[in-house]
Design a protein around this motif. Structure first.
Motif, PDB file in Angstrom:
ATOM      1  N   LEU B  34     -10.311  -3.931 -29.336  1.00  0.00           N
ATOM      2  CA  LEU B  34     -11.217  -4.031 -30.486  1.00  0.00           C
ATOM      3  C   LEU B  34     -10.407  -4.057 -31.773  1.00  0.00           C
ATOM      4  CD1 LEU B  34     -14.085  -3.721 -31.898  1.00  0.00           C
ATOM      5  CD2 LEU B  34     -13.603  -1.257 -31.873  1.00  0.00           C
ATOM      6  N   VAL B  35     -10.764  -4.983 -32.669  1.00  0.00           N
ATOM      7  CA  VAL B  35     -10.112  -5.044 -33.973  1.00  0.00           C
ATOM      8  C   VAL B  35     -11.154  -4.843 -35.063  1.00  0.00           C
ATOM      9  CG1 VAL B  35      -8.864  -6.495 -35.609  1.00  0.00           C
ATOM     10  CG2 VAL B  35      -8.352  -6.657 -33.174  1.00  0.00           C
ATOM     11  N   LEU B  36     -10.866  -3.959 -35.999  1.00  0.00           N
ATOM     12  CA  LEU B  36     -11.697  -3.830 -37.200  1.00  0.00           C
ATOM     13  C   LEU B  36     -10.837  -4.283 -38.374  1.00  0.00           C
ATOM     14  CD1 LEU B  36     -13.408  -0.336 -36.635  1.00  0.00           C
ATOM     15  CD2 LEU B  36     -14.280  -2.600 -36.020  1.00  0.00           C
ATOM     16  N   TYR B  37     -11.498  -4.915 -39.363  1.00  0.00           N
ATOM     17  CA  TYR B  37     -10.707  -5.553 -40.414  1.00  0.00           C
ATOM     18  C   TYR B  37     -11.392  -5.448 -41.769  1.00  0.00           C
ATOM     19  CZ  TYR B  37      -7.782  -9.253 -42.515  1.00  0.00           C
ATOM     20  OH  TYR B  37      -6.914  -9.966 -43.294  1.00  0.00           O
ATOM     21  N   ASP B  38     -10.616  -5.022 -42.756  1.00  0.00           N
ATOM     22  CA  ASP B  38     -11.067  -5.063 -44.148  1.00  0.00           C
ATOM     23  C   ASP B  38     -10.309  -6.212 -44.790  1.00  0.00           C
ATOM     24  OD1 ASP B  38     -11.295  -4.810 -46.894  1.00  0.00           O
ATOM     25  OD2 ASP B  38     -11.216  -2.611 -46.877  1.00  0.00           O
ATOM     26  N   GLU B  39     -10.991  -7.336 -44.967  1.00  0.00           N
ATOM     27  CA  GLU B  39     -10.313  -8.561 -45.385  1.00  0.00           C
ATOM     28  C   GLU B  39      -9.744  -8.440 -46.799  1.00  0.00           C
ATOM     29  OE1 GLU B  39     -12.663 -12.106 -45.236  1.00  0.00           O
ATOM     30  OE2 GLU B  39     -10.899 -13.391 -45.495  1.00  0.00           O
ATOM     31  N   ALA B  44      -6.073  -3.595 -41.107  1.00  0.00           N
ATOM     32  CA  ALA B  44      -6.651  -3.833 -39.785  1.00  0.00           C
ATOM     33  C   ALA B  44      -6.406  -2.645 -38.878  1.00  0.00           C
ATOM     34  CB  ALA B  44      -6.033  -5.086 -39.160  1.00  0.00           C
ATOM     35  N   GLY B  45      -7.297  -2.452 -37.927  1.00  0.00           N
ATOM     36  CA  GLY B  45      -7.121  -1.405 -36.920  1.00  0.00           C
ATOM     37  C   GLY B  45      -7.392  -1.984 -35.550  1.00  0.00           C
ATOM     38  N   MET B  46      -6.640  -1.502 -34.557  1.00  0.00           N
ATOM     39  CA  MET B  46      -6.873  -1.984 -33.192  1.00  0.00           C
ATOM     40  C   MET B  46      -6.948  -0.811 -32.225  1.00  0.00           C
ATOM     41  SD  MET B  46      -4.543  -4.579 -30.859  1.00  0.00           S
ATOM     42  CE  MET B  46      -4.962  -6.105 -31.687  1.00  0.00           C
ATOM     43  N   ALA B  47      -7.908  -0.891 -31.289  1.00  0.00           N
ATOM     44  CA  ALA B  47      -8.018   0.119 -30.237  1.00  0.00           C
ATOM     45  C   ALA B  47      -8.016  -0.568 -28.876  1.00  0.00           C
ATOM     46  CB  ALA B  47      -9.298   0.939 -30.402  1.00  0.00           C
ATOM     47  N   HIS B  48      -7.333   0.062 -27.906  1.00  0.00           N
ATOM     48  CA  HIS B  48      -7.329  -0.422 -26.518  1.00  0.00           C
ATOM     49  C   HIS B  48      -8.231   0.520 -25.719  1.00  0.00           C
ATOM     50  CE1 HIS B  48      -4.785  -2.200 -23.022  1.00  0.00           C
ATOM     51  NE2 HIS B  48      -5.820  -1.574 -22.495  1.00  0.00           N
ATOM     52  N   ILE B  49      -9.477   0.110 -25.573  1.00  0.00           N
ATOM     53  CA  ILE B  49     -10.525   0.969 -25.010  1.00  0.00           C
ATOM     54  C   ILE B  49     -10.626   0.783 -23.499  1.00  0.00           C
ATOM     55  CG2 ILE B  49     -13.015   1.426 -25.018  1.00  0.00           C
ATOM     56  CD1 ILE B  49     -12.910   0.310 -27.982  1.00  0.00           C
ATOM     57  N   THR B  70     -16.298   6.793 -28.840  1.00  0.00           N
ATOM     58  CA  THR B  70     -15.494   7.596 -29.768  1.00  0.00           C
ATOM     59  C   THR B  70     -14.444   6.747 -30.496  1.00  0.00           C
ATOM     60  OG1 THR B  70     -14.089   8.216 -27.895  1.00  0.00           O
ATOM     61  CG2 THR B  70     -15.756   9.803 -28.573  1.00  0.00           C
ATOM     62  N   ALA B  71     -14.041   5.633 -29.864  1.00  0.00           N
ATOM     63  CA  ALA B  71     -12.991   4.795 -30.462  1.00  0.00           C
ATOM     64  C   ALA B  71     -13.492   4.123 -31.734  1.00  0.00           C
ATOM     65  CB  ALA B  71     -12.518   3.742 -29.463  1.00  0.00           C
ATOM     66  N   VAL B  72     -14.727   3.650 -31.737  1.00  0.00           N
ATOM     67  CA  VAL B  72     -15.225   2.925 -32.909  1.00  0.00           C
ATOM     68  C   VAL B  72     -15.257   3.833 -34.149  1.00  0.00           C
ATOM     69  CG1 VAL B  72     -17.121   1.589 -33.885  1.00  0.00           C
ATOM     70  CG2 VAL B  72     -16.456   1.236 -31.497  1.00  0.00           C
ATOM     71  N   PRO B  73     -15.950   4.972 -34.111  1.00  0.00           N
ATOM     72  CA  PRO B  73     -15.912   5.849 -35.293  1.00  0.00           C
ATOM     73  C   PRO B  73     -14.509   6.378 -35.590  1.00  0.00           C
ATOM     74  CG  PRO B  73     -17.179   6.883 -33.500  1.00  0.00           C
ATOM     75  CD  PRO B  73     -16.890   5.479 -33.082  1.00  0.00           C
ATOM     76  N   GLY B  74     -13.719   6.626 -34.535  1.00  0.00           N
ATOM     77  CA  GLY B  74     -12.359   7.134 -34.715  1.00  0.00           C
ATOM     78  C   GLY B  74     -11.483   6.143 -35.474  1.00  0.00           C
ATOM     79  N   LEU B  75     -11.628   4.871 -35.124  1.00  0.00           N
ATOM     80  CA  LEU B  75     -10.827   3.838 -35.775  1.00  0.00           C
ATOM     81  C   LEU B  75     -11.270   3.640 -37.223  1.00  0.00           C
ATOM     82  CD1 LEU B  75      -8.522   1.839 -35.183  1.00  0.00           C
ATOM     83  CD2 LEU B  75     -10.220   0.175 -34.420  1.00  0.00           C
ATOM     84  N   LEU B  89     -15.969  -3.381 -43.311  1.00  0.00           N
ATOM     85  CA  LEU B  89     -15.310  -3.743 -42.058  1.00  0.00           C
ATOM     86  C   LEU B  89     -16.112  -4.749 -41.230  1.00  0.00           C
ATOM     87  CD1 LEU B  89     -14.018  -0.251 -40.839  1.00  0.00           C
ATOM     88  CD2 LEU B  89     -12.780  -2.016 -42.114  1.00  0.00           C
ATOM     89  N   VAL B  90     -15.393  -5.678 -40.644  1.00  0.00           N
ATOM     90  CA  VAL B  90     -15.972  -6.559 -39.630  1.00  0.00           C
ATOM     91  C   VAL B  90     -15.158  -6.380 -38.344  1.00  0.00           C
ATOM     92  CG1 VAL B  90     -16.934  -8.292 -41.202  1.00  0.00           C
ATOM     93  CG2 VAL B  90     -14.560  -8.508 -40.399  1.00  0.00           C
ATOM     94  N   ALA B  91     -15.727  -6.827 -37.216  1.00  0.00           N
ATOM     95  CA  ALA B  91     -15.079  -6.582 -35.927  1.00  0.00           C
ATOM     96  C   ALA B  91     -14.840  -7.868 -35.145  1.00  0.00           C
ATOM     97  CB  ALA B  91     -15.941  -5.631 -35.098  1.00  0.00           C
ATOM     98  N   LYS B  92     -13.752  -7.848 -34.369  1.00  0.00           N
ATOM     99  CA  LYS B  92     -13.490  -8.886 -33.368  1.00  0.00           C
ATOM    100  C   LYS B  92     -13.075  -8.170 -32.104  1.00  0.00           C
ATOM    101  CE  LYS B  92     -11.981 -12.610 -36.447  1.00  0.00           C
ATOM    102  NZ  LYS B  92     -10.957 -13.646 -36.722  1.00  0.00           N
ATOM    103  N   MET B  93     -13.393  -8.752 -30.961  1.00  0.00           N
ATOM    104  CA  MET B  93     -12.899  -8.097 -29.748  1.00  0.00           C
ATOM    105  C   MET B  93     -12.649  -9.077 -28.618  1.00  0.00           C
ATOM    106  SD  MET B  93     -16.015  -6.065 -27.968  1.00  0.00           S
ATOM    107  CE  MET B  93     -17.687  -6.635 -27.952  1.00  0.00           C
ATOM    108  N   ALA B  94     -11.815  -8.640 -27.674  1.00  0.00           N
ATOM    109  CA  ALA B  94     -11.489  -9.453 -26.504  1.00  0.00           C
ATOM    110  C   ALA B  94     -11.264  -8.529 -25.321  1.00  0.00           C
ATOM    111  CB  ALA B  94     -10.233 -10.280 -26.768  1.00  0.00           C
TER     112      ALA B  94
END
Lengths: 206, 163
Positions: B34-39, B44-49, B70-75, B89-94
């Motif tokens: 998961l990537v969160l991003y403040d353009e 940027a933040g990334m979590a491996h969930i 917990t990862a989303v609020p934590g990030l 913040l906006v999100a992208k994920m793969a």
């Protein structure tokens, strides 16, 4: 992680012996299948951070061929038979009598052959383990994947995931011919399986 | 040309890039990257969930990066401390693949469940998911460039893709 309580060293030895017997039988089966000598190393038993498990087979991004069996019964867990592409190609060349098998783009026939090899080897690993412990241990229908080691092994870590960030791995390396083309048996018993496993072998838990 | 520093995000781990670094995590199978991003601030933040919900945790100290809920609020917190605006913040994920197919066992659906759970957690915080490359039966390695906001996705059978 507190998996073992007392006598941890002794318990690790017992698990190493499990790997030895299981993989020994599987290596014998592979040797018969190929009609070639198959060697194996002394198994290693280690509690590793998730991140380092894939390092055993070259890192999370290394492309490997893996047959996965879920072990069900008295000591549930995950079993992987992992090969390099080179090793898988070689097995297929010998077994199918073809010269030019080249992964990672395998045909259905080649994939199902790899799956069957995993089935036979996983089955002999578990049978010897069941004989030794008197436990009921059955493999599920195997499934094969050709992909990044990290993506594949992640599946074997889910049961440990709820307990912490490490997993216990029984790893046996085997090789046929030169040492370049090696394969691995990974047995990752579920954390809940240990008390029963040790009990069946007469190892006191406390 | 300047070399871009790449921050490696391990399994059940999360990191923030606040000075133009790239974030990278390898070998995502059923796990979700998961990537969160403040353009505007290029943070940027990334979590491996790894797992969908911390309600199944049996560990004494929960590792927030491991569970979707917990990862989303934590990030978000981690990024806010680094100067990002949580409201932007906006999100992208793969990821979230189903690597093996078996009948029956629920644990095998862990990939799709991880994806659903991340979406739910994003929704709860009002974070918009602007792109995703999830599902399938193959592994992915992802790298996010915090200067451009592009998420590069590499897989063995399907090559490279950008979202």
């Amino acid at each position: 992680m507190e998996l073992f309580g007392q006598n941890a060293e002794f318990k690790l030895d017992v698990l190493r012996e499990i790997g030895n017997i299981g993989a020994g039988n599987a290596a014998t089966a592979l040797s018969r299948l190929l009609d070639k000598r198959v060697n194996m190393k002394v198994p290693t038993v280690s509690v590793l951070p998730f991140e380092q498990i894939a390092d055993r087979v070259g890192g999370a991004e290394t492309v490997v061929v893996a047959v996965y069996l879920r072990v069900v019964g008295d000591a549930p867990g995950n079993m992987f038979f992992i090969m390099s592409l080179e090793q898988a190609n070689r097995l297929l060349n010998v077994l199918l009598g073809m010269e030019d098998v080249k992964g990672p783009g395998y045909t259905e026939m080649e994939l199902s052959t790899l799956c069957e090899i995993g089935n036979i080897l996983g089955g002999s690993y578990l049978t010897s383990l069941a004989d030794l412990t008197g436990m009921r241990l059955t493999p599920t229908v195997p499934s094969v994947a050709v992909d990044m080691a990290g993506a594949i092994l992640g599946y074997g870590l889910l049961q440990f995931g709820t307990m912490g960030d490490d997993a216990l791995l029984i790893d046996t390396t085997f090789f046929e011919g030169d040492r370049q083309a090696e394969g691995h048996f990974f047995f990752i018993p579920d954390p809940d399986a240990f008390p029963r496993l040790f009990h069946s072998l007469g190892v006191p838990m406390e | 040309m300047n070399e871009v520093t790449v921050l490696k995000v391990g399994m059940a781990d999360m990191k923030v890039a606040a000075s133009g670094e790239s974030l990278r995590t390898t070998g995502l199978g059923s796990c979700v990257g998961l990537v969160l991003y403040d353009e505007l601030r290029r943070i940027a933040g990334m979590a491996h969930i790894m797992l969908p919900s911390s309600s199944i945790a049996r560990e004494n100290r929960i590792n927030p990066a491991k569970y979707a809920d917990t990862a989303v609020p934590g990030l978000v917190d981690m990024m806010a401390r680094a100067g990002a605006d949580p409201g932007r913040l906006v999100a992208k994920m793969a990821g979230g693949a189903q690597m093996f197919h078996f009948a029956g066992e629920d644990v095998m659906r862990i990939g799709p469940r991880n994806v659903e759970s991340v979406k739910e957690a994003l929704k709860k915080l009002g974070i918009r998911l602007i792109a995703e490359d999830t599902g399938g039966n193959y592994g992915r390695t992802v790298e996010f460039d915090s200067r451009t906001g592009v998420l590069h996705i590499r897989s063995v059978q399907h090559g490279v893709k950008e979202i």
